[in-house]
Design a protein around this motif. Structure first.
Motif, PDB file in Angstrom:
ATOM      1  N   MET A  24       0.847  -1.179   0.000  1.00  0.00           N
ATOM      2  CA  MET A  24       0.000   0.000   0.000  1.00  0.00           C
ATOM      3  C   MET A  24       0.892   1.241   0.000  1.00  0.00           C
ATOM      4  N   GLU A  25       0.801   2.087  -1.023  1.00  0.00           N
ATOM      5  CA  GLU A  25       1.635   3.269  -1.116  1.00  0.00           C
ATOM      6  C   GLU A  25       0.978   4.430  -0.385  1.00  0.00           C
ATOM      7  N   LEU A  26       1.736   5.063   0.508  1.00  0.00           N
ATOM      8  CA  LEU A  26       1.217   6.169   1.300  1.00  0.00           C
ATOM      9  C   LEU A  26       1.847   7.474   0.831  1.00  0.00           C
ATOM     10  N   GLU A  27       1.027   8.419   0.422  1.00  0.00           N
ATOM     11  CA  GLU A  27       1.502   9.727  -0.008  1.00  0.00           C
ATOM     12  C   GLU A  27       1.648  10.621   1.226  1.00  0.00           C
ATOM     13  N   PHE A  28       2.861  11.111   1.484  1.00  0.00           N
ATOM     14  CA  PHE A  28       3.135  11.840   2.728  1.00  0.00           C
ATOM     15  C   PHE A  28       2.211  13.040   2.894  1.00  0.00           C
ATOM     16  N   GLU A  29       2.082  13.875   1.882  1.00  0.00           N
ATOM     17  CA  GLU A  29       1.293  15.108   2.028  1.00  0.00           C
ATOM     18  C   GLU A  29      -0.171  14.814   2.338  1.00  0.00           C
ATOM     19  N   ARG A  30      -0.723  13.834   1.654  1.00  0.00           N
ATOM     20  CA  ARG A  30      -2.125  13.498   1.902  1.00  0.00           C
ATOM     21  C   ARG A  30      -2.307  12.966   3.318  1.00  0.00           C
ATOM     22  N   CYS A  31      -1.401  12.097   3.744  1.00  0.00           N
ATOM     23  CA  CYS A  31      -1.485  11.546   5.101  1.00  0.00           C
ATOM     24  C   CYS A  31      -1.309  12.642   6.147  1.00  0.00           C
ATOM     25  N   TYR A  32      -0.344  13.549   5.902  1.00  0.00           N
ATOM     26  CA  TYR A  32      -0.084  14.594   6.888  1.00  0.00           C
ATOM     27  C   TYR A  32      -1.287  15.531   7.012  1.00  0.00           C
ATOM     28  N   ARG A  33      -1.923  15.848   5.891  1.00  0.00           N
ATOM     29  CA  ARG A  33      -3.121  16.707   5.953  1.00  0.00           C
ATOM     30  C   ARG A  33      -4.215  16.038   6.763  1.00  0.00           C
ATOM     31  N   ALA A  34      -4.364  14.722   6.591  1.00  0.00           N
ATOM     32  CA  ALA A  34      -5.387  13.993   7.349  1.00  0.00           C
ATOM     33  C   ALA A  34      -5.095  14.045   8.848  1.00  0.00           C
ATOM     34  N   VAL A  35      -3.815  13.906   9.207  1.00  0.00           N
ATOM     35  CA  VAL A  35      -3.423  13.953  10.616  1.00  0.00           C
ATOM     36  C   VAL A  35      -3.568  15.364  11.171  1.00  0.00           C
ATOM     37  N   ASP A  36      -3.141  16.348  10.387  1.00  0.00           N
ATOM     38  CA  ASP A  36      -3.193  17.739  10.832  1.00  0.00           C
ATOM     39  C   ASP A  36      -4.628  18.191  11.093  1.00  0.00           C
ATOM     40  N   SER A  37      -5.583  17.632  10.318  1.00  0.00           N
ATOM     41  CA  SER A  37      -6.999  17.989  10.501  1.00  0.00           C
ATOM     42  C   SER A  37      -7.738  16.981  11.371  1.00  0.00           C
ATOM     43  N   ARG A  38      -7.006  15.955  11.856  1.00  0.00           N
ATOM     44  CA  ARG A  38      -7.585  14.889  12.676  1.00  0.00           C
ATOM     45  C   ARG A  38      -8.825  14.285  11.993  1.00  0.00           C
ATOM     46  N   ASP A  39      -8.642  13.933  10.732  1.00  0.00           N
ATOM     47  CA  ASP A  39      -9.740  13.422   9.907  1.00  0.00           C
ATOM     48  C   ASP A  39     -10.009  11.954  10.256  1.00  0.00           C
ATOM     49  N   GLN A  40     -11.158  11.705  10.870  1.00  0.00           N
ATOM     50  CA  GLN A  40     -11.494  10.349  11.333  1.00  0.00           C
ATOM     51  C   GLN A  40     -11.766   9.379  10.193  1.00  0.00           C
ATOM     52  N   ARG A  41     -12.011   9.909   9.007  1.00  0.00           N
ATOM     53  CA  ARG A  41     -12.294   9.024   7.877  1.00  0.00           C
ATOM     54  C   ARG A  41     -11.101   8.133   7.541  1.00  0.00           C
ATOM     55  N   PHE A  42      -9.896   8.559   7.935  1.00  0.00           N
ATOM     56  CA  PHE A  42      -8.697   7.816   7.574  1.00  0.00           C
ATOM     57  C   PHE A  42      -8.247   6.839   8.655  1.00  0.00           C
ATOM     58  N   ASP A  43      -8.966   6.784   9.772  1.00  0.00           N
ATOM     59  CA  ASP A  43      -8.630   5.810  10.818  1.00  0.00           C
ATOM     60  C   ASP A  43      -8.725   4.398  10.244  1.00  0.00           C
ATOM     61  N   GLY A  44      -7.666   3.636  10.406  1.00  0.00           N
ATOM     62  CA  GLY A  44      -7.623   2.279   9.865  1.00  0.00           C
ATOM     63  C   GLY A  44      -6.998   2.198   8.484  1.00  0.00           C
ATOM     64  N   TRP A  45      -6.961   3.340   7.746  1.00  0.00           N
ATOM     65  CA  TRP A  45      -6.318   3.352   6.436  1.00  0.00           C
ATOM     66  C   TRP A  45      -4.801   3.334   6.585  1.00  0.00           C
ATOM     67  N   PHE A  46      -4.307   4.123   7.574  1.00  0.00           N
ATOM     68  CA  PHE A  46      -2.878   4.152   7.839  1.00  0.00           C
ATOM     69  C   PHE A  46      -2.672   4.547   9.299  1.00  0.00           C
ATOM     70  N   TYR A  47      -1.400   4.490   9.742  1.00  0.00           N
ATOM     71  CA  TYR A  47      -1.068   4.782  11.133  1.00  0.00           C
ATOM     72  C   TYR A  47       0.074   5.789  11.174  1.00  0.00           C
ATOM     73  N   THR A  48       0.008   6.700  12.148  1.00  0.00           N
ATOM     74  CA  THR A  48       0.980   7.769  12.273  1.00  0.00           C
ATOM     75  C   THR A  48       1.969   7.439  13.391  1.00  0.00           C
ATOM     76  N   ALA A  49       3.242   7.358  13.068  1.00  0.00           N
ATOM     77  CA  ALA A  49       4.273   7.104  14.066  1.00  0.00           C
ATOM     78  C   ALA A  49       5.062   8.392  14.295  1.00  0.00           C
ATOM     79  N   VAL A  50       5.248   8.742  15.573  1.00  0.00           N
ATOM     80  CA  VAL A  50       5.966   9.966  15.944  1.00  0.00           C
ATOM     81  C   VAL A  50       7.329   9.567  16.501  1.00  0.00           C
ATOM     82  N   THR A  51       8.373   9.913  15.786  1.00  0.00           N
ATOM     83  CA  THR A  51       9.713   9.450  16.150  1.00  0.00           C
ATOM     84  C   THR A  51      10.206  10.058  17.464  1.00  0.00           C
TER      85      THR A  51
END
Length: 472
Positions: free
Chosen positions: A1-28
Motif C-alpha cells: 500500500m503506497e502512502l503519499e506523505f502530504e495526503r497523510c499529513y493533511r489527514a493527521v493535521d486535521s484529525r480526519d477520522q475518515r482515515f482511521d484504519g487506512w494508515f497509522y501515524t508514528a511519531v519518532t
C-alpha cells in the motif's frame, strides 16, 4: 500500500477520522504510533512517519498510543474491496487462520509458497503474516485483560501466544507496560466466557437498514432481532458461541456497535469479532460509497435520505449459500421457515455445517426434489473442499465453482459472492425486487438496460443493490 506523505499529513493535521484504519501515524520523538484522528498529537513534519498497518509500526519499534488506541480503529476498507491475494490473506489473518494453522496453512489456502506470501505482504503492508498475526494477538489479549476475569496466563494462550513470556514481552512492547497495567482500565466481566466490547466503524451507519434486512431473514432458533439488538449463534473454530450486537449512533469515536460475546472457548474471540465486523460491514468506507452512488441523479435522493447503508454480509459462507438456494423463487418468510426446519433436523448448535447437511435424510428438506439435490450437492462439494466458501476464497473461482453445480445459476452465485466473500461490486439485474426498486426510482427496469446503467456505480454495485431492494 503506497502512502503519499502530504495526503497523510493533511489527514493527521486535521484529525480526519475518515482515515482511521487506512494508515497509522508514528511519531519518532515519542516512539508512539496513533490513529490519524488522535487528539493527543500535533506532530512536526520531521518527526512523522506513516505506516500501512499497526503491525508495520510495531515492527519498526513504535508502541500503541494509550489515548486513541489505534489497534481498535476500524479495519482498512481496502481489504473488503480488493479480491487479490493480499486482500484475501488479510481477511484470513483477521479470522485467526495463522493462529490455528500457522503461516504454512495460510499459504496453502492461498496457493502460494510461504516465502512468496511473506514477500507480497511485506511489500504492501510493511510486515509479514507472522507480524500481522502478532499485532492481532496483542489486540485480542488487551480485550481479554480489560474485560474478563481470566488469569493472565490463561489469556496468553487464549490470545494465541506460545508462552507467557512471549505474551508479557509483546504487551510491554506494544502498549508500553506489563499486562497488569491494562487490567485497571475497565470493569471486569461478570460472567466467565462473556466479553463485552465496542466495535468501531466509520460513520455514517444506517443501522435500521441492516437490522431490517437481518430481521426479515432471521432463521428461527439461530438468530433474531429484538429492540434494536441482533442476536445469533456462532459456529467458531473451537466451539459454539453467541453474540448480541446493538448499533449505537454517534459521531466520530463515540459511534460504535456494542457487542456481547458468549464464548465456550476464549481462543475464539478474534475470529468472532472478525465475523461480527464482516456481518455488519463495519470496515466499509460509507462516504466513498455514497459519493459514487449519489452522483447518479436517480439515486441521489435515497442516498441523501439514508446515508451509510451497508451490505449485510455473513458469519458462515455455507449457511449463506444454502439460504440462497432455498430462497430461489419463494418468499423471504417461506425461506426462513424451511431453513429453520433444516437446522432443527440437524440438531446442532447453530446452523449445521456442510457434512451435517449432506448426511440429513431427504425428509429434512421440505422442498422440491431438484432443489434438495442441489443443496446436498453443494454440501458434498464444500465438505470435500472442491467449493471454497471461506472468507479468503477467490471470488471469481467461487462463482465458477458454484455455477458448475447442477441447480445453481448466476443469481445464486452472485448473491453468495456478495454476502459470503464481501464482494462490493455484485449486481443482479434479473432479480424481480431489484427491477421493482429501479422502476420506483425512475431507473430502467429492463435487465440488460439496467445492467448497462449500473456500470456507473462501480465498484459499489452491491451497495446500490441493497438500496434498490429497499425501494422495491
Amino acid at each position: 500500500m503506497e502512502l503519499e506523505f502530504e495526503r497523510c499529513y493533511r489527514a493527521v493535521d486535521s484529525r480526519d477520522q475518515r482515515f482511521d484504519g487506512w494508515f497509522y501515524t508514528a511519531v519518532t520523538s515519542t516512539g508512539i504510533y496513533c490513529k490519524p484522528s488522535c487528539p493527543a498529537i500535533t506532530p512536526k513534519r520531521a518527526n512523522v512517519t506513516f505506516y500501512p498497518s499497526a503491525a508495520a509500526a510495531q515492527k519498526a519499534g513504535f508502541r500503541a498510543c494509550k489515548r486513541c488506541r489505534p489497534d481498535a480503529a476500524p479495519g482498512s476498507p481496502e481489504w473488503d474491496v480488493r479480491a487479490d491475494t493480499v486482500g484475501r490473506a488479510m481477511r484470513l489473518i483477521g479470522d485467526g487462520v495463522v493462529d490455528r494453522e500457522g503461516v504454512p496453512g495460510l499459504a496453502a489456502r492461498l496457493g502460494y509458497t510461504e516465502r512468496h506470501l511473506h514477500r507480497m505482504l511485506t511489500e504492501e503492508l510493511g510486515a509479514g503474516p507472522l507480524a500481522l498475526a502478532r499485532a492481532q494477538r496483542a489486540q485480542t489479549a488487551r480485550i481479554l485483560v480489560e474485560t474478563t476475569d481470566l488469569g493472565l496466563a490463561e489469556i496468553a494462550f487464549a490470545a494465541g501466544f506460545g508462552s507467557v513470556r512471549q505474551f508479557n514481552d509483546t504487551i510491554k512492547e506494544v502498549y508500553g507496560g506489563p499486562p497488569s497495567t491494562l487490567r485497571q482500565k475497565l470493569p471486569k466481566a461478570s460472567e466467565s466466557g462473556v466479553v463485552n466490547l465496542r466495535l468501531a466503524y466509520r460513520p455514517p451507519l444506517h443501522a435500521p437498514a441492516l437490522l431490517e434486512f437481518l430481521a426479515a431473514r432471521a432463521i428461527p432458533g439461530i438468530e433474531d432481532v429484538t429492540d434494536g439488538t441482533y442476536r445469533r449463534t456462532l459456529t467458531l473454530p473451537h466451539g459454539p458461541g453467541e453474540v448480541a450486537l446493538t448499533p449505537i449512533p454517534g459521531h466520530g469515536s463515540s459511534a460504535h456497535v456494542a457487542a456481547t460475546l458468549t464464548l465456550k472457548d476464549v481462543r475464539d474471540l478474534a475470529p468472532a469479532v472478525a465475523r461480527c465486523r464482516r456481518l455488519l460491514d463495519l470496515d466499509a468506507d460509507p462516504e466513498a460509497v455514497d459519493a459514487t452512488l449519489g452522483a447518479d441523479d436517480k439515486l441521489a435522493r435515497t442516498v441523501d435520505k439514508e446515508p451509510g447503508v451497508r451490505v449485510p454480509r455473513a458469519v458462515d459462507g455455507f449457511e449463506t449459500a444454502v439460504r440462497a438456494i432455498v430462497g430461489q423463487q419463494i418468499s423471504v418468510s417461506a425461506t426462513r421457515t424451511i431453513l429453520g426446519k433444516i437446522a432443527k433436523a440437524a440438531a446442532t448448535t447453530g446452523f449445521p455445517d456442510a457434512a451435517a447437511v449432506a448426511d440429513l435424510p431427504d425428509e429434512a428438506f421440505p422442498m422440491p426434489t431438484a432443489r434438495r439435490e442441489t443443496i446436498k450437492g453443494l454440501a458434498r462439494a464444500v465438505a470435500a473442499g472442491t467449493v471454497d466458501l471461506d472468507l479468503g476464497a477467490d471470488r471469481e473461482e467461487l462463482v465458477e465453482s458454484l455455477v458448475a453445480l447442477p441447480g445453481i445459476g448466476a443469481w445464486t452465485a452472485g448473491y453468495v459472492a456478495m454476502r459470503a466473500t464481501g464482494d462490493p461490486d455484485v449486481f443482479l439485474p434479473t432479480d424481480l425486487a431489484v427491477r421493482r426498486g429501479a422502476r420506483a426510482l425512475g431507473l430502467p427496469d429492463d435487465p440488460e438496460t439496467l445492467e448497462a446503467h449500473a456500470a456507473n456505480w462501480r465498484p459499489w454495485r452491491s451497495y446500490a443493490l441493497i438500496r434498490l431492494w429497499r425501494n422495491a
